[in-house]
Design a protein around this motif. Structure first.
Motif, PDB file in Angstrom:
ATOM      1  N   TRP A 495      40.720  24.469  56.584  1.00  0.00           N
ATOM      2  CA  TRP A 495      39.497  24.123  57.310  1.00  0.00           C
ATOM      3  C   TRP A 495      38.293  24.661  56.546  1.00  0.00           C
ATOM      4  O   TRP A 495      38.243  25.804  56.127  1.00  0.00           O
ATOM      5  CB  TRP A 495      39.529  24.723  58.710  1.00  0.00           C
ATOM      6  N   ARG A 496      37.308  23.811  56.299  1.00  0.00           N
ATOM      7  CA  ARG A 496      36.168  24.198  55.466  1.00  0.00           C
ATOM      8  C   ARG A 496      34.853  24.225  56.238  1.00  0.00           C
ATOM      9  O   ARG A 496      33.803  24.383  55.656  1.00  0.00           O
ATOM     10  CB  ARG A 496      36.047  23.231  54.293  1.00  0.00           C
ATOM     11  N   GLY A 497      34.914  24.034  57.536  1.00  0.00           N
ATOM     12  CA  GLY A 497      33.692  24.052  58.330  1.00  0.00           C
ATOM     13  C   GLY A 497      33.366  22.664  58.863  1.00  0.00           C
ATOM     14  O   GLY A 497      33.964  21.662  58.467  1.00  0.00           O
ATOM     15  N   ASP A 498      32.368  22.618  59.812  1.00  0.00           N
ATOM     16  CA  ASP A 498      31.979  21.321  60.387  1.00  0.00           C
ATOM     17  C   ASP A 498      30.622  21.448  61.074  1.00  0.00           C
ATOM     18  O   ASP A 498      30.137  22.535  61.351  1.00  0.00           O
ATOM     19  CB  ASP A 498      33.031  20.854  61.390  1.00  0.00           C
ATOM     20  N   TRP A 499      30.053  20.273  61.313  1.00  0.00           N
ATOM     21  CA  TRP A 499      28.806  20.178  62.074  1.00  0.00           C
ATOM     22  C   TRP A 499      29.161  20.022  63.548  1.00  0.00           C
ATOM     23  O   TRP A 499      30.019  19.212  63.896  1.00  0.00           O
ATOM     24  CB  TRP A 499      28.004  18.948  61.641  1.00  0.00           C
ATOM     25  N   TYR A 500      28.444  20.757  64.398  1.00  0.00           N
ATOM     26  CA  TYR A 500      28.726  20.658  65.826  1.00  0.00           C
ATOM     27  C   TYR A 500      27.425  20.343  66.580  1.00  0.00           C
ATOM     28  O   TYR A 500      26.339  20.811  66.224  1.00  0.00           O
ATOM     29  CB  TYR A 500      29.334  21.965  66.355  1.00  0.00           C
ATOM     30  N   ASP A 501      27.585  19.556  67.617  1.00  0.00           N
ATOM     31  CA  ASP A 501      26.433  19.142  68.412  1.00  0.00           C
ATOM     32  C   ASP A 501      26.029  20.242  69.396  1.00  0.00           C
ATOM     33  O   ASP A 501      26.875  20.890  70.014  1.00  0.00           O
ATOM     34  CB  ASP A 501      26.746  17.879  69.215  1.00  0.00           C
ATOM     35  N   LEU A 502      24.734  20.424  69.514  1.00  0.00           N
ATOM     36  CA  LEU A 502      24.153  21.216  70.596  1.00  0.00           C
ATOM     37  C   LEU A 502      23.384  20.210  71.444  1.00  0.00           C
ATOM     38  O   LEU A 502      22.328  19.714  71.029  1.00  0.00           O
ATOM     39  CB  LEU A 502      23.214  22.300  70.063  1.00  0.00           C
ATOM     40  N   ASP A 503      23.922  19.872  72.604  1.00  0.00           N
ATOM     41  CA  ASP A 503      23.382  18.775  73.408  1.00  0.00           C
ATOM     42  C   ASP A 503      22.631  19.280  74.634  1.00  0.00           C
ATOM     43  O   ASP A 503      23.182  20.039  75.444  1.00  0.00           O
ATOM     44  CB  ASP A 503      24.509  17.847  73.872  1.00  0.00           C
ATOM     45  N   ILE A 504      21.363  18.861  74.743  1.00  0.00           N
ATOM     46  CA  ILE A 504      20.654  19.042  76.009  1.00  0.00           C
ATOM     47  C   ILE A 504      21.183  17.952  76.925  1.00  0.00           C
ATOM     48  O   ILE A 504      20.967  16.760  76.701  1.00  0.00           O
ATOM     49  CB  ILE A 504      19.137  18.926  75.810  1.00  0.00           C
ATOM     50  N   THR A 505      21.953  18.348  77.925  1.00  0.00           N
ATOM     51  CA  THR A 505      22.806  17.411  78.663  1.00  0.00           C
ATOM     52  C   THR A 505      22.043  16.336  79.429  1.00  0.00           C
ATOM     53  O   THR A 505      22.569  15.270  79.705  1.00  0.00           O
ATOM     54  CB  THR A 505      23.702  18.183  79.645  1.00  0.00           C
ATOM     55  N   ALA A 506      20.807  16.583  79.804  1.00  0.00           N
ATOM     56  CA  ALA A 506      19.997  15.597  80.532  1.00  0.00           C
ATOM     57  C   ALA A 506      18.531  15.911  80.256  1.00  0.00           C
ATOM     58  O   ALA A 506      18.218  16.916  79.602  1.00  0.00           O
ATOM     59  CB  ALA A 506      20.280  15.649  82.032  1.00  0.00           C
ATOM     60  N   ALA A 507      17.662  15.035  80.722  1.00  0.00           N
ATOM     61  CA  ALA A 507      16.237  15.302  80.542  1.00  0.00           C
ATOM     62  C   ALA A 507      15.888  16.638  81.194  1.00  0.00           C
ATOM     63  O   ALA A 507      16.242  16.879  82.354  1.00  0.00           O
ATOM     64  CB  ALA A 507      15.397  14.188  81.154  1.00  0.00           C
ATOM     65  N   PRO A 508      15.223  17.523  80.482  1.00  0.00           N
ATOM     66  CA  PRO A 508      14.860  18.814  81.075  1.00  0.00           C
ATOM     67  C   PRO A 508      13.971  18.616  82.313  1.00  0.00           C
ATOM     68  O   PRO A 508      13.236  17.634  82.420  1.00  0.00           O
ATOM     69  CB  PRO A 508      14.079  19.516  79.956  1.00  0.00           C
ATOM     70  N   THR A 509      14.077  19.543  83.227  1.00  0.00           N
ATOM     71  CA  THR A 509      13.193  19.534  84.400  1.00  0.00           C
ATOM     72  C   THR A 509      12.031  20.466  84.098  1.00  0.00           C
ATOM     73  O   THR A 509      12.178  21.681  84.100  1.00  0.00           O
ATOM     74  CB  THR A 509      13.946  19.994  85.658  1.00  0.00           C
ATOM     75  N   LEU A 510      10.873  19.850  83.834  1.00  0.00           N
ATOM     76  CA  LEU A 510       9.674  20.620  83.522  1.00  0.00           C
ATOM     77  C   LEU A 510       8.656  20.412  84.640  1.00  0.00           C
ATOM     78  O   LEU A 510       8.512  19.302  85.150  1.00  0.00           O
ATOM     79  CB  LEU A 510       9.072  20.182  82.188  1.00  0.00           C
ATOM     80  N   LYS A 511       7.966  21.485  84.984  1.00  0.00           N
ATOM     81  CA  LYS A 511       6.990  21.384  86.068  1.00  0.00           C
ATOM     82  C   LYS A 511       5.702  22.107  85.694  1.00  0.00           C
ATOM     83  O   LYS A 511       5.725  23.141  85.011  1.00  0.00           O
ATOM     84  CB  LYS A 511       7.554  21.962  87.369  1.00  0.00           C
ATOM     85  N   ALA A 512       4.602  21.530  86.179  1.00  0.00           N
ATOM     86  CA  ALA A 512       3.284  22.147  86.013  1.00  0.00           C
ATOM     87  C   ALA A 512       2.982  23.012  87.235  1.00  0.00           C
ATOM     88  O   ALA A 512       3.786  23.111  88.170  1.00  0.00           O
ATOM     89  CB  ALA A 512       2.224  21.070  85.827  1.00  0.00           C
ATOM     90  N   THR A 513       1.826  23.643  87.231  1.00  0.00           N
ATOM     91  CA  THR A 513       1.389  24.442  88.378  1.00  0.00           C
ATOM     92  C   THR A 513       1.390  23.590  89.640  1.00  0.00           C
ATOM     93  O   THR A 513       1.003  22.427  89.611  1.00  0.00           O
ATOM     94  CB  THR A 513      -0.025  24.994  88.126  1.00  0.00           C
ATOM     95  N   GLY A 514       1.830  24.162  90.732  1.00  0.00           N
ATOM     96  CA  GLY A 514       1.906  23.421  91.981  1.00  0.00           C
ATOM     97  C   GLY A 514       3.202  22.649  92.122  1.00  0.00           C
ATOM     98  O   GLY A 514       3.307  21.751  92.960  1.00  0.00           O
ATOM     99  N   ASP A 515       4.175  22.966  91.288  1.00  0.00           N
ATOM    100  CA  ASP A 515       5.489  22.314  91.357  1.00  0.00           C
ATOM    101  C   ASP A 515       5.391  20.818  91.080  1.00  0.00           C
ATOM    102  O   ASP A 515       6.175  20.023  91.593  1.00  0.00           O
ATOM    103  CB  ASP A 515       6.130  22.561  92.730  1.00  0.00           C
ATOM    104  N   VAL A 516       4.427  20.446  90.230  1.00  0.00           N
ATOM    105  CA  VAL A 516       4.241  19.040  89.867  1.00  0.00           C
ATOM    106  C   VAL A 516       5.148  18.708  88.692  1.00  0.00           C
ATOM    107  O   VAL A 516       5.121  19.375  87.659  1.00  0.00           O
ATOM    108  CB  VAL A 516       2.772  18.763  89.502  1.00  0.00           C
ATOM    109  N   ALA A 517       5.967  17.662  88.867  1.00  0.00           N
ATOM    110  CA  ALA A 517       6.915  17.286  87.830  1.00  0.00           C
ATOM    111  C   ALA A 517       6.188  16.756  86.597  1.00  0.00           C
ATOM    112  O   ALA A 517       5.180  16.063  86.700  1.00  0.00           O
ATOM    113  CB  ALA A 517       7.891  16.243  88.365  1.00  0.00           C
ATOM    114  N   VAL A 518       6.714  17.083  85.430  1.00  0.00           N
ATOM    115  CA  VAL A 518       6.176  16.615  84.158  1.00  0.00           C
ATOM    116  C   VAL A 518       7.259  15.789  83.473  1.00  0.00           C
ATOM    117  O   VAL A 518       8.409  16.229  83.355  1.00  0.00           O
ATOM    118  CB  VAL A 518       5.773  17.812  83.261  1.00  0.00           C
ATOM    119  N   ASN A 519       6.892  14.585  83.028  1.00  0.00           N
ATOM    120  CA  ASN A 519       7.855  13.747  82.310  1.00  0.00           C
ATOM    121  C   ASN A 519       8.301  14.458  81.042  1.00  0.00           C
ATOM    122  O   ASN A 519       7.492  15.053  80.324  1.00  0.00           O
ATOM    123  CB  ASN A 519       7.234  12.399  81.947  1.00  0.00           C
ATOM    124  N   SER A 520       9.592  14.359  80.760  1.00  0.00           N
ATOM    125  CA  SER A 520      10.107  15.108  79.611  1.00  0.00           C
ATOM    126  C   SER A 520      11.330  14.428  79.027  1.00  0.00           C
ATOM    127  O   SER A 520      11.972  13.577  79.660  1.00  0.00           O
ATOM    128  CB  SER A 520      10.465  16.537  80.034  1.00  0.00           C
TER     129      SER A 520
END
Length: 782
Positions: A495-520
């Motif tokens: 075995w000489r090594g390999d590339w592996y995926d680091l996956d963000i499984t879904a769109a992140p949940t990002l929010k602004a002040t006031g719990d306002v959702a931000v598209n991401s």
């Protein structure tokens, strides 16, 4: 007898005579008949002008002591109307006007009778003079003050009658009493009639509001003044009286704040008639107020929103109620992008045909005017174009790596791109290969951010991240690091090594002040786990030997190693490509000289390591003069005609002990014969000029038309290539060739020195006309 005693006896005698006189007067007839030249007492008939403030009148009683005698005393009873006047105090209210005489007074207030006796108390018995005998101050009763009674009569009683005493004490004479009628002309109090004025709002400066007027039966000219005696609330601030009868103001009225102002005034007729303090009302008339502010309640547009999307709505601040406003773009400061949007009633909208792209232009300037139909207000606005915020993990060309021995960890940065948004909370998950990666923890959070709850620190995919801040927003760049170790269990066998995926499984949940959702969106990354091999052990057989030399050559020209995921974003000659492609080499092993690139220097370095020697571990300084490799840019291609393509080395003083390059030909016009009749590893159509002890290898890829050549020292000390033609390649024109020039390219050129290091190289292609086209590169281009 002394004069003093004489005076006293005389005075007593006179007083006794006066008392006797009073007694005699009471016996006189009621209506005596008087002859011509008789002495008289009178109150003169007159009209008295009274001010409204007057409370009394002064009535003089005059005498005319004419006749055959001189008179030194007089007595009478003066009748007065108690309904109109009264005497308060005979001592203070009666003044004797003739000197050297004494007066005695008795007042019957109920009957309205004033009894008067005046005599000379000196022994000389001076004569009374014609004129005013006494002045009586009568207080005015209410009936006279309010005008109910306009006349009052003063008469003399006839019983007892007016009596004058003779100066020679020979007796007395009855006089005549003449009544007087006092007509009371009481001045009326003025009444202010101008009790209201109109004043326009929004007018400044000193100005006249109007003329003040009043009524008074007695007068027609009045003077007005501000007063303080009004019972109800009032405010004289900012008001004044000018020219005696003009109401002026300096106030700037605002109908919407206060529409009436009570002013306290008095009128004066100049004769004592002063009106009671009265309220004069100034009424503010409503005028159109200009708008004072323009607001846009939204100024953000996503670059994915379609035409017609409402960006925000306009609202106008205006003091006038019930106004209707119109909105329009207007020229002026900040109008740069007016034509990029539309206004529909009070809504600002995205315009059809405009490509809003955050990456191209994120801020737009507009200038908008609001109008109430008469007045306007303008303001400029900034419209922000935003895109989806992005959380990403590193991929090509910055893919991180970790050795599969568990001894060290790698910090994988989590990158944040705001793209116009302000984010205070981020929640997301990252999945990884648990067979070859061990998750350690997350570190390096941006200042102000912390984990919500307990941080996820167990080695189980996916990693759950939830961070937030109450004081700041996420800043562009790295927001934290995910730390991984390579799992030693992966590094087994070949075995000489390999590339592996680091996956963000879904769109992140990002929010602004006031719990306002931000598209991401989330962008996945890569992590390379490399085998824990020795430098030079390219084939990962746990030994550095001759087998690693062709392994490096094969890996060097392994085009399949140059594509992964998004394409050639990782440097073409990166050592991290080694585990990928047709041949899976060891990343650490193939990069023998540890310069993080695959080049011919790694072949020479591996040869040195076979013999137990060290290698140079870096690319030669960029300031060093690069060696030059030349080849024709094109060759003439005629059907069945042979042509020789030379590749020339000009070392420029460098000790070149290894060389790798690829010549790419146009296979539609030119043919190459790959036959190796002598089986020396080099096709017979290629002649290589190199010292003894050098490895010579050549390959031909018919699919791409690429001829790959490697020359490298194999014995220590490593031999050095001489300047000149290092390779001559025989080519033949195909039947389709028309005699025109066929292009030739020189690719993947790299040079190594005698220490196993990599040398800088410049590639020059010679034009058929003889001109040189040069491309200077610090290292070989894969």
């Amino acid at each position: 007898m002394s004069p003093r005693n004489k005076f006293s006896l005389s005075s007593l005698a006179s007083l006794a005579a006066f008392v006797l006189l009073l007694g005699v007067m009471a016996l006189w007839p009621t209506q005596p008949v008087h002859a011509e030249g008789e002495p008289a007492a009178a109150v003169l008939t007159t009209t008295v002008n009274l001010a409204a403030t007057d409370t009394s009148i002064t009535v003089p009683v005059v005498i005319t002591p004419t006749g055959a005698y001189t008179y030194s005393s007089v007595s009478f009873v003066l009748n007065y109307m108690t309904t109109c006047v009264r005497i308060g105090n005979v001592t203070s209210d009666i003044v004797l006007k003739q000197s050297s005489f004494t007066g005695s007074y008795a007042n019957d207030a109920d009957q309205g009778k004033l009894t008067v006796a005046v005599w000379d108390q000196t022994g000389s018995q001076d004569a009374l003079a014609s004129g005013v005998l006494i002045e009586v101050e009568f207080a005015l009763e209410t009936a006279c003050l309010n005008g109910t009674i306009t006349q009052t009569v003063f008469s003399f009683a006839t019983s007892p009658a007016v009596t004058f005493g003779r100066g020679d004490n020979s007796g007395s004479d009855t006089g005549v009493g003449y009544q007087g009628v006092y007509t009371l002309d009481i001045n009326s109090v003025p009444d202010i009639t101008s009790n209201s004025f109109n004043a326009a709002e929004n007018v400044s400066g000193s100005r006249k509001l109007g003329d003040l007027t009043a009524t008074d039966p007695d007068d027609s000219s009045f003077t007005f003044a501000l007063a303080t005696g009004c019972g109800s609330s009032f405010s004289n601030d900012g008001f004044s009286v000018a020219n005696s009868d003009e109401l002026w103001t300096t106030r700037t009225f605002d109908f919407e704040i206060e529409d009436t102002y009570p002013v306290c005034l008095q009128a004066n007729d100049g004769r004592g008639g002063v009106s009671a303090a009265e309220i004069v009302t100034v009424t503010v008339t409503d005028a159109n107020d200009a708008p004072t502010w323009l607001e846009l309640n939204g100024a953000t547009l996503f670059d994915e929103d379609p035409a017609g999307t409402v960006i925000g709505t306009f609202a106008t601040t205006d003091q006038d109620d019930g106004e209707t406003f119109t909105y329009s773009f207007v020229a002026g400061a900040g109008d740069t992008d007016n034509d990029q949007f539309t206004i529909d009633v009070n809504s600002l909208k995205a315009k059809s045909g405009v490509d809003y792209d955050f990456d191209t232009k994120s801020l737009y300037k507009i200038r908008v005017q609001t109008s109430d139909g008469e007045a306007t207000y303008e303001r400029q606005f900034t419209i922000q174009i935003v895109a989806k915020s992005e959380l990403s993990l590193p991929g090509q060309p910055d893919v991180p790596n970790v050795v599969a021995d568990g001894s060290t960890s790698v910090a994988v940065p989590i990158l944040y791109s705001a793209r116009g948004n302000s984010v205070v909370t981020a929640t997301f998950e990252v999945a990884y290969n648990t067979a070859c990666l061990n998750y350690v923890n997350m570190t390096g959070l941006q200042t102000g951010f912390s984990h919500v709850g307990s941080a996820d620190a167990d080695d189980a995919s996916p990693v759950s991240i939830n961070i937030a801040s109450s004081t700041t927003s996420l800043q562009e760049g790295v927001i934290g690091y995910l730390n991984f170790r390579g799992d030693a269990s992966c590094d087994t066998g070949a075995w000489r090594g390999d590339w592996y995926d680091l996956d963000i499984t879904a769109a992140p949940t990002l929010k602004a002040t006031g719990d306002v959702a931000v598209n991401s969106i989330g962008a996945d990354g890569k992590l390379i786990v490399v085998a824990n091999d020795d430098r030079g052990d390219c084939n990962s057989d746990e030994a550095i030997n001759a087998g690693d030399l062709p392994a490096i050559v094969i890996e060097y020209f392994d085009d399949g190693s140059e594509e992964h995921g998004t394409g050639n974003s990782l440097a073409n000659n990166s050592w991290l490509w080694s585990p990928e492609g047709i041949y899976s080499g060891s990343a650490i092993g193939c990069d023998a000289n540890a310069d993080r690139i695959l080049a011919s220097g790694d072949i020479g370095c591996t040869a040195r390591k076979i013999f137990g020697l060290a290698c140079s571990t870096s690319v030669a300084a960029a300031s060093a003069t690069p060696a030059i490799v030349r080849a024709p840019a094109a060759i003439a291609a005629s059907p069945d005609a042979s042509v020789t393509l030379p590749v020339i080395l000009q070392s420029e003083g460098n000790n070149v002990s290894s060389m790798a390059f690829a010549v790419k030909i146009d296979t539609t016009q030119i043919a190459f014969d790959p036959t190796d009749a002598d089986e020396d590893g080099v096709p017979d159509a290629i002649t290589l000029n190199s010292p003894d002890g050098m490895l010579r290898m050549a390959f031909y890829d018919a699919a791409t038309g690429e001829i790959q050549i490697v020359l490298s020292g194999m014995t220590v000390p490593l031999p050095v290539l001489e300047d000149g033609i290092v390779a001559s390649i025989q080519l033949t024109g195909k039947a389709a060739a028309s005699g025109a020039l066929a292009a030739v390219t020189l690719e993947d050129v790299s040079l190594g020195d005698t220490e196993g290091g990599t040398l800088p190289v410049a590639v020059e292609l010679v034009a058929p006309e003889g001109a040189w086209h040069s491309l200077y590169l610090p290292v070989a281009i894969r």
